[in-house]
Design a protein around this motif. Structure first.
Motif, mmCIF file in Angstrom:
data_model
loop_
_atom_site.group_PDB
_atom_site.id
_atom_site.type_symbol
_atom_site.label_atom_id
_atom_site.label_comp_id
_atom_site.label_asym_id
_atom_site.label_seq_id
_atom_site.Cartn_x
_atom_site.Cartn_y
_atom_site.Cartn_z
ATOM 1 N N ALA A 13 20.687 34.831 8.375
ATOM 2 C CA ALA A 13 21.553 34.480 8.214
ATOM 3 C C ALA A 13 23.003 34.794 8.762
ATOM 4 O O ALA A 13 23.507 33.977 9.092
ATOM 5 C CB ALA A 13 22.185 34.530 6.041
ATOM 6 N N TYR B 64 19.009 37.751 5.217
ATOM 7 C CA TYR B 64 20.048 38.700 6.006
ATOM 8 C C TYR B 64 20.657 38.916 7.568
ATOM 9 O O TYR B 64 21.204 38.188 8.248
ATOM 10 C CB TYR B 64 20.226 40.079 5.113
ATOM 11 N N THR C 166 29.233 41.227 3.514
ATOM 12 C CA THR C 166 29.088 40.255 3.672
ATOM 13 C C THR C 166 27.770 40.302 2.391
ATOM 14 O O THR C 166 26.521 41.102 2.526
ATOM 15 C CB THR C 166 27.775 40.409 5.122
ATOM 16 N N ILE D 248 19.168 34.697 -3.608
ATOM 17 C CA ILE D 248 18.734 34.726 -2.840
ATOM 18 C C ILE D 248 17.549 33.822 -3.191
ATOM 19 O O ILE D 248 16.074 33.257 -2.283
ATOM 20 C CB ILE D 248 18.720 35.193 -1.163
ATOM 21 N N TYR E 141 25.496 37.726 -0.098
ATOM 22 C CA TYR E 141 24.369 36.207 -0.276
ATOM 23 C C TYR E 141 23.794 36.614 -1.762
ATOM 24 O O TYR E 141 23.063 37.633 -1.503
ATOM 25 C CB TYR E 141 23.035 35.897 0.748
#
Length: 116
Positions: free
Chosen positions: A115, A112, A2, A7, A4
């Motif tokens: 989310a 993290y 995963t 951010i 992101y």
């Protein structure tokens, strides 16, 4: 895995956070290598990471951002997360952040956790 991206931004430095299941030192190296197959992440200034193996062994890598791996490890310990790697990526923006860099690492790891 995963990821992101974008951010956080602080004085020109940009941050991303990534993570996923991981159960060994070899798997951690493979995770970071896979992340760095993305050209953007390969060009990052730092890809710092922390991991607590399923047997409780802590692993970390500061990748030049002294102390950042320990910040990630402490947060993983507090959350009771084992067998999961968290990588905080920073692209240096030209201004040194001093102690604030640890706050940005914490913010990224918190992002993290929230989310996921």
């Amino acid at each position: 895995m995963t990821i992101y991206e974008n951010i956080l931004t602080d004085r020109g430095s940009k941050y991303a956070v990534s993570g996923g299941p991981c159960d060994s030192a070899q798997a951690a190296k493979a995770f970071v290598k896979a992340l760095c197959r993305k050209k953007k992440f390969a060009k990052a200034t730092h890809n710092t990471w922390g991991l607590i193996l399923p047997d409780g062994t802590p692993l970390k890598n500061d990748d030049g951002e002294a102390g950042a791996g320990m910040v990630i490890l402490r947060m993983l310990e507090r959350e009771g997360r084992q067998g999961e790697i968290v990588v905080v990526t920073r692209w240096f923006g030209g201004t040194h952040l001093g102690g604030d860099r640890f706050r940005r690492v914490q913010d990224a790891v918190r992002y993290y956790f929230d989310a996921g």
